[in-house]
Write a protein that holds these residues in place. Structure first.
Motif, PDB file in Angstrom:
ATOM      1  N   HIS A 134      46.158  12.893  77.590  1.00  0.00           N
ATOM      2  CA  HIS A 134      45.930  12.837  79.063  1.00  0.00           C
ATOM      3  C   HIS A 134      46.994  13.020  79.768  1.00  0.00           C
ATOM      4  O   HIS A 134      46.352  13.731  80.923  1.00  0.00           O
ATOM      5  CB  HIS A 134      44.882  11.677  78.532  1.00  0.00           C
ATOM      6  CG  HIS A 134      43.720  11.754  78.122  1.00  0.00           C
ATOM      7  ND1 HIS A 134      43.901  10.364  76.994  1.00  0.00           N
ATOM      8  CD2 HIS A 134      43.202  12.701  77.472  1.00  0.00           C
ATOM      9  CE1 HIS A 134      42.717  10.766  76.681  1.00  0.00           C
ATOM     10  NE2 HIS A 134      42.319  11.512  76.448  1.00  0.00           N
ATOM     11  N   LYS A 137      48.832  15.995  80.021  1.00  0.00           N
ATOM     12  CA  LYS A 137      48.310  17.470  81.338  1.00  0.00           C
ATOM     13  C   LYS A 137      47.850  17.300  82.564  1.00  0.00           C
ATOM     14  O   LYS A 137      47.708  18.168  82.840  1.00  0.00           O
ATOM     15  CB  LYS A 137      47.360  17.488  79.662  1.00  0.00           C
ATOM     16  CG  LYS A 137      47.756  17.952  78.546  1.00  0.00           C
ATOM     17  CD  LYS A 137      46.572  18.880  78.334  1.00  0.00           C
ATOM     18  CE  LYS A 137      47.264  20.161  77.137  1.00  0.00           C
ATOM     19  NZ  LYS A 137      46.079  20.437  76.076  1.00  0.00           N
ATOM     20  N   CYS A 176      35.034   7.359  75.010  1.00  0.00           N
ATOM     21  CA  CYS A 176      35.852   8.750  74.647  1.00  0.00           C
ATOM     22  C   CYS A 176      34.470  10.210  74.120  1.00  0.00           C
ATOM     23  O   CYS A 176      34.787  10.975  74.218  1.00  0.00           O
ATOM     24  CB  CYS A 176      36.533   8.426  73.606  1.00  0.00           C
ATOM     25  SG  CYS A 176      37.229   6.984  73.482  1.00  0.00           S
ATOM     26  N   CYS A 179      33.686  13.082  76.811  1.00  0.00           N
ATOM     27  CA  CYS A 179      34.175  14.542  76.895  1.00  0.00           C
ATOM     28  C   CYS A 179      34.524  15.152  75.784  1.00  0.00           C
ATOM     29  O   CYS A 179      33.936  16.402  75.528  1.00  0.00           O
ATOM     30  CB  CYS A 179      35.588  14.080  77.996  1.00  0.00           C
ATOM     31  SG  CYS A 179      35.131  13.779  79.070  1.00  0.00           S
ATOM     32  N   HIS A 180      34.644  14.126  74.464  1.00  0.00           N
ATOM     33  CA  HIS A 180      35.422  14.519  73.591  1.00  0.00           C
ATOM     34  C   HIS A 180      33.893  14.750  72.651  1.00  0.00           C
ATOM     35  O   HIS A 180      34.362  15.598  71.902  1.00  0.00           O
ATOM     36  CB  HIS A 180      35.901  13.854  72.963  1.00  0.00           C
ATOM     37  CG  HIS A 180      37.278  13.232  73.490  1.00  0.00           C
ATOM     38  ND1 HIS A 180      38.202  14.683  73.315  1.00  0.00           N
ATOM     39  CD2 HIS A 180      38.045  12.717  73.935  1.00  0.00           C
ATOM     40  CE1 HIS A 180      39.706  13.782  73.279  1.00  0.00           C
ATOM     41  NE2 HIS A 180      39.373  12.807  74.257  1.00  0.00           N
ATOM     42  N   TYR A 189      40.020  24.341  74.270  1.00  0.00           N
ATOM     43  CA  TYR A 189      40.668  23.630  73.669  1.00  0.00           C
ATOM     44  C   TYR A 189      41.027  23.851  72.162  1.00  0.00           C
ATOM     45  O   TYR A 189      41.964  23.130  71.771  1.00  0.00           O
ATOM     46  CB  TYR A 189      41.544  21.694  73.843  1.00  0.00           C
ATOM     47  CG  TYR A 189      40.851  21.876  75.821  1.00  0.00           C
ATOM     48  CD1 TYR A 189      41.847  21.526  76.169  1.00  0.00           C
ATOM     49  CD2 TYR A 189      40.063  21.606  76.179  1.00  0.00           C
ATOM     50  CE1 TYR A 189      42.480  21.307  77.912  1.00  0.00           C
ATOM     51  CE2 TYR A 189      39.687  20.912  77.809  1.00  0.00           C
ATOM     52  CZ  TYR A 189      41.305  20.968  78.568  1.00  0.00           C
ATOM     53  OH  TYR A 189      41.115  20.620  79.588  1.00  0.00           O
ATOM     54  N   ILE A 229      48.912   9.356  72.162  1.00  0.00           N
ATOM     55  CA  ILE A 229      47.870   9.458  71.759  1.00  0.00           C
ATOM     56  C   ILE A 229      47.908  11.441  71.747  1.00  0.00           C
ATOM     57  O   ILE A 229      48.930  12.084  72.525  1.00  0.00           O
ATOM     58  CB  ILE A 229      46.536   9.842  72.294  1.00  0.00           C
ATOM     59  CG1 ILE A 229      46.285   8.309  72.949  1.00  0.00           C
ATOM     60  CG2 ILE A 229      45.571  10.725  72.567  1.00  0.00           C
ATOM     61  CD1 ILE A 229      45.047   8.626  73.945  1.00  0.00           C
TER      62      ILE A 229
HETATM   63  C1  HEC Z   1      37.616  12.951  80.894  1.00  0.00           C
HETATM   64  C2  HEC Z   1      37.324  14.064  78.972  1.00  0.00           C
HETATM   65  C3  HEC Z   1      38.475  12.909  78.361  1.00  0.00           C
HETATM   66  C4  HEC Z   1      37.649  11.703  78.288  1.00  0.00           C
HETATM   67  C5  HEC Z   1      36.818  10.366  78.990  1.00  0.00           C
HETATM   68  C6  HEC Z   1      38.488  11.417  76.872  1.00  0.00           C
HETATM   69  N1  HEC Z   1      38.763  12.140  76.998  1.00  0.00           N
HETATM   70 FE1  HEC Z   1      40.826  12.556  75.480  1.00  0.00          FE
HETATM   71  N2  HEC Z   1      41.119  14.358  75.999  1.00  0.00           N
HETATM   72  C7  HEC Z   1      40.256  15.256  77.197  1.00  0.00           C
HETATM   73  C8  HEC Z   1      40.523  16.328  77.311  1.00  0.00           C
HETATM   74  C9  HEC Z   1      40.441  17.528  77.946  1.00  0.00           C
HETATM   75  C10 HEC Z   1      42.196  16.233  76.168  1.00  0.00           C
HETATM   76  C11 HEC Z   1      42.814  18.068  76.408  1.00  0.00           C
HETATM   77  C12 HEC Z   1      42.635  17.970  74.795  1.00  0.00           C
HETATM   78  C13 HEC Z   1      43.512  19.519  73.906  1.00  0.00           C
HETATM   79  O1  HEC Z   1      44.881  19.698  74.605  1.00  0.00           O
HETATM   80  O2  HEC Z   1      44.242  19.656  73.341  1.00  0.00           O
HETATM   81  C14 HEC Z   1      42.568  14.989  75.534  1.00  0.00           C
HETATM   82  C15 HEC Z   1      43.068  15.021  75.288  1.00  0.00           C
HETATM   83  C16 HEC Z   1      42.900  13.692  73.891  1.00  0.00           C
HETATM   84  C17 HEC Z   1      43.484  13.707  72.492  1.00  0.00           C
HETATM   85  C18 HEC Z   1      45.210  14.806  72.176  1.00  0.00           C
HETATM   86  C19 HEC Z   1      44.297  15.626  71.043  1.00  0.00           C
HETATM   87  C20 HEC Z   1      44.739  16.616  70.619  1.00  0.00           C
HETATM   88  O3  HEC Z   1      44.920  17.634  71.321  1.00  0.00           O
HETATM   89  O4  HEC Z   1      45.523  16.408  70.173  1.00  0.00           O
HETATM   90  C21 HEC Z   1      43.250  12.673  71.925  1.00  0.00           C
HETATM   91  C22 HEC Z   1      43.808  12.214  70.742  1.00  0.00           C
HETATM   92  C23 HEC Z   1      42.044  11.301  72.759  1.00  0.00           C
HETATM   93  N3  HEC Z   1      41.682  12.964  74.025  1.00  0.00           N
HETATM   94  C24 HEC Z   1      41.697  10.816  72.283  1.00  0.00           C
HETATM   95  C25 HEC Z   1      40.515  10.107  73.186  1.00  0.00           C
HETATM   96  C26 HEC Z   1      40.354   9.105  73.228  1.00  0.00           C
HETATM   97  C27 HEC Z   1      40.430   8.206  72.101  1.00  0.00           C
HETATM   98  C28 HEC Z   1      39.097   8.603  74.306  1.00  0.00           C
HETATM   99  C29 HEC Z   1      38.552   7.045  74.371  1.00  0.00           C
HETATM  100  C30 HEC Z   1      39.171   6.288  74.631  1.00  0.00           C
HETATM  101  C31 HEC Z   1      39.353   9.852  74.866  1.00  0.00           C
HETATM  102  N4  HEC Z   1      40.383  10.842  74.629  1.00  0.00           N
HETATM  103  C32 HEC Z   1      39.054  10.115  76.262  1.00  0.00           C
HETATM  104  C33 HEC Z   1      39.411  14.644  77.904  1.00  0.00           C
HETATM  105  C34 HEC Z   1      39.132  13.629  77.508  1.00  0.00           C
END
Ligand code: HEC
Ligand code: HEC
Ligand code: HEC
Ligand code: HEC
Ligand code: HEC
Ligand code: HEC
Ligand code: HEC
Ligand code: HEC
Ligand code: HEC
Length: 424
Positions: A134, A137, A176, A179-180, A189, A229
């Motif tokens: 996060h 990026k 989480c 978005c996810h 992605y 992460i």
């Molecule tokens: C505002 C939206 C949002 C929220 C809320 C969010 N994420 Fe994300 N997250 C993203 C985005 C967009 C990416 C980028 C994905 C990528 O680059 O593959 C990401 C990437 C990640 C990745 C890396 C994925 C990879 O490519 O290996 C992980 C693990 C992750 N998030 C876990 C979490 C967790 C656990 C939570 C909650 C505690 C969370 N995220 C909350 C939007 C969010």
């Protein structure tokens, strides 16, 4: 007597004390909490009906007397908007997404400031955040990743321990998931969007979401709150091992674990999955259809033979246990004492549980040592049960003989009395 009368006089006292406590120290849920007094930012925004949409007066910052100005800057003592929201007074208005970590970090990275409020609070959230996917990026300008307010909200921030908080253990998966779990949002992605659904059906998800067991992991227990992460190959065992300590230690000592690391195979995940971890069963080891070992090991190699032998060890213990448990039921049915049998069976079962964990040594000798202990206890239980059942038969025979004897005596007595009466 003394204790009873002592309790009698304590009772009204303790009721009075708790009433007093309720009046002076209401619990957070009952408390009608106050916003910072005389705060012109709040007063005007409330009057103008311009409070932000997610505004919640329980927000920890407002409750600690911190004004809108704490975050947005400006002068909260001025009721003239031009003065209170003046750039000269430090007003920054609405931060851009990329500014938010520093915006929050202004206080949360300042150990001296934070200590005045909470002596033990961590002050590494922003620096940790920038090590995560996060954070990295966000620095590169990605507008979709999570910033502080995506997980915490901006105006309804509650301590993590508060069940109403967006980051309270039971609420994290939904936070989480926003978005996810959103295919459209995540489409650029190319990563799966099924984590929540798989998690919700897993042993962990059921324990957390259905049974409200906060000992079970939420997303952040494996991924970290702010940093780390996602977990790398080498650290997955450690992530799982924070809770499953023995499994991790046994596995880490094997040649297989070293080989996994070299070939970048993901430790525990390879056999259990990550989000969809299911309840385990003995047939996962062995050479049958449900075995995970046969994914990599074929007939004749060391792993294959080990799998077969470990499965056999477990099966022998289960059989010995089941047969002793069946005998225990018989003992109960005939109404004999089964307490000691119960204890032995418990010990046998404990060995079975330990043997299943020891399976992570992938060493038939170590597993066999433990299953032998369990089999021994089951056999003792079995033998004791047989003895009790035999005793009950002898006792029943004894009762029978005694009853027969008593009947003969009664009949003899009856005839004797008749004889005496006839003589009269
Ligand atoms: C505002 C939206 C949002 C929220 C809320 C969010 N994420 Fe994300 N997250 C993203 C985005 C967009 C990416 C980028 C994905 C990528 O680059 O593959 C990401 C990437 C990640 C990745 C890396 C994925 C990879 O490519 O290996 C992980 C693990 C992750 N998030 C876990 C979490 C967790 C656990 C939570 C909650 C505690 C969370 N995220 C909350 C939007 C969010
Ligand atoms: C007397 C009324 C009044 C006072 C006092 C006041 N505001 Fe405002 N605020 C407004 C109005 C009206 C707007 C919307 C119009 C504008 O952007 O100027 C606004 C807008 C804002 C915005 C959004 C700005 C944007 O760029 O969209 C923020 C953030 C804000 N105020 C915070 C504060 C803070 C922090 C304080 C105290 C230091 C404060 N306000 C004091 C009336 C007030
Ligand atoms: C803990 C820090 C914090 C506090 C305290 C805070 N804000 Fe904000 N505010 C933010 C952040 C971060 C954003 C941008 C993210 C967003 O819009 O969700 C924001 C956005 C806004 C916006 C524009 C977006 C919207 O939702 O309308 C306004 C207006 C605003 N704040 C007003 C206020 C007022 C008025 C107060 C006091 C009652 C206040 N803020 C207190 C952090 C804070
Ligand atoms: C991906 C979601 C996510 C993001 C992004 C995030 N947090 Fe957190 N934060 C959490 C979770 C989850 C917890 C705590 C959970 C717990 O302790 O049970 C937490 C805990 C906290 C705490 C309580 C103390 C502590 O460290 O445990 C503070 C303060 C905090 N976060 C501030 C921030 C700040 C400041 C940022 C931005 C730099 C931020 N968070 C970004 C999810 C997030
Ligand atoms: C003006 C300084 C300041 C700013 C700016 C600020 N905080 Fe805080 N924050 C605090 C203080 C002080 C506490 C209260 C500590 C306490 O007494 O519990 C707190 C508490 C918290 C907690 C609860 C910690 C816990 O006990 O679990 C979270 C989460 C949090 N802040 C997140 C944020 C986020 C996210 C932002 C930015 C949107 C932010 N804060 C901006 C000062 C600030
Ligand atoms: C029991 C530990 C655990 C839990 C709980 C967990 N994860 Fe994961 N997660 C992992 C592991 C391990 C990986 C794989 C990392 C790798 O292969 O590099 C992963 C991968 C991911 C990824 C990268 C994409 C993918 O699917 O491979 C995202 C995004 C993610 N998790 C989000 C979440 C969210 C959201 C939750 C909560 C609903 C969650 N995780 C719960 C362990 C966990
Ligand atoms: C925060 C602690 C925690 C973490 C981290 C964790 N687990 Fe668990 N795990 C639990 C708890 C608690 C249970 C028991 C759930 C229940 O059934 O009530 C469990 C259950 C299991 C089970 C089922 C056991 C059985 O009896 O069949 C397996 C398999 C498992 N976890 C594997 C993993 C793996 C693999 C990881 C890492 C990817 C992991 N766990 C991470 C706490 C954790
Ligand atoms: C993902 C593939 C994979 C799976 C699944 C797997 N193994 Fe292995 N195993 C290996 C590799 C790679 C080695 C190391 C190379 C070698 O010695 O053959 C190994 C080695 C072994 C060894 C000998 C070396 C040692 O001391 O670690 C045994 C015994 C073993 N595995 C048992 C098992 C059992 C039992 C299972 C099922 C519960 C299993 N393996 C599942 C890949 C796997
Ligand atoms: C090569 C495959 C394999 C690997 C790698 C593996 N496991 Fe297992 N695991 C199994 C098998 C097979 C069982 C079922 C044993 C049984 O029930 O007889 C099991 C059972 C379990 C159980 C339930 C029994 C118990 O010990 O309570 C947990 C929890 C568990 N594993 C966690 C882990 C963790 C954590 C890791 C990583 C450190 C891991 N496993 C690595 C194959 C594996």
């Amino acid at each position: 007597m003394l204790v009873a009368s002592y309790k009698n006089c304590l009772m009204p006292l303790s009721i009075m004390l708790s009433l007093w406590l309720l009046n002076t120290h209401p619990s957070p849920a009952q408390e009608k909490r106050q916003l910072p007094e005389g705060d012109q930012c709040i007063i005007c925004h409330q009057e103008e009906e311009m409070l932000p949409a997610d505004f919640n007066e329980n927000d920890i910052h407002f409750q600690q007397g911190l004004s809108c100005a704490g975050c947005h800057g400006g002068d909260a003592t001025q009721d003239d908007p031009d003065e209170s929201m003046a750039a000269e007074a430090g007003f920054v208005g609405v931060p851009s997404k990329a500014q938010i970590p520093q915006f929050c970090g202004k206080c949360h990275s300042d150990i001296n400031f934070m200590r005045a409020y909470q002596p033990r609070i961590a002050t590494d959230q922003a620096s940790q955040f920038y090590t995560s996917v996060h954070g990295k990026k966000l620095q590169q300008g990605d507008p979709k990743v999570a910033d502080c307010s995506s997980c915490h909200t901006a105006h309804a921030i509650l301590p993590a321990k508060d069940p109403r908080s967006s980051v309270y253990a039971l609420n994290v998966p939904a936070t989480c998931q926003k978005c996810h779990g959103d295919e459209d949002y995540m489409q650029d992605y190319g990563i799966p969007t099924t984590q929540y659904d798989e998690f919700a059906e897993s042993v962990h998800g059921k324990a957390l979401l259905e049974n409200k067991d906060t000992g079970a992991p939420a997303c952040n227990d494996c991924h970290g709150n702010h940093g780390a992460i996602p977990p790398g190959v080498a650290s997955i065992s450690h992530v799982c091992g924070t809770c499953h300590v023995n499994n991790m230690q046994y596995f880490a000592a094997t040649k297989m674990a070293q080989e996994f690391e070299k070939e970048e195979i993901h430790g525990c995940e390879e056999c259990h999955g990550n989000h969809a971890v299911q309840k385990t069963f003995d047939d996962m080891v062995g050479v049958g259809d449900k075995s995970v070992c046969t994914n990599c090991h074929g007939e004749g190699d060391e792993g294959y033979e080990a799998a077969k032998q470990i499965r056999l060890n477990l099966a022998n213990l289960v059989a010995a246990y089941d047969s002793a448990a069946a005998k225990q039921m018989e003992v109960q049915r005939v109404g004999m004492d089964d307490v000691d049998i119960g204890f032995l069976l418990q010990e046998s079962h404990q060995s079975l549980i330990q043997a299943r964990t020891l399976a992570h040594t992938f060493d038939p000798v170590q597993v066999g040592g433990k299953t032998d202990e369990g089999i021994e206890k089951a056999r003792e239980a079995h033998a004791l049960a047989l003895r009790e059942i035999k005793d009950s038969k002898i006792r029943r025979l004894g009762f029978g003989v005694a009853a027969l004897f008593a009947t003969i005596l009664a009949v003899a007595l009856f005839f004797k009395i008749r004889e005496i009466e006839k003589k009269r």
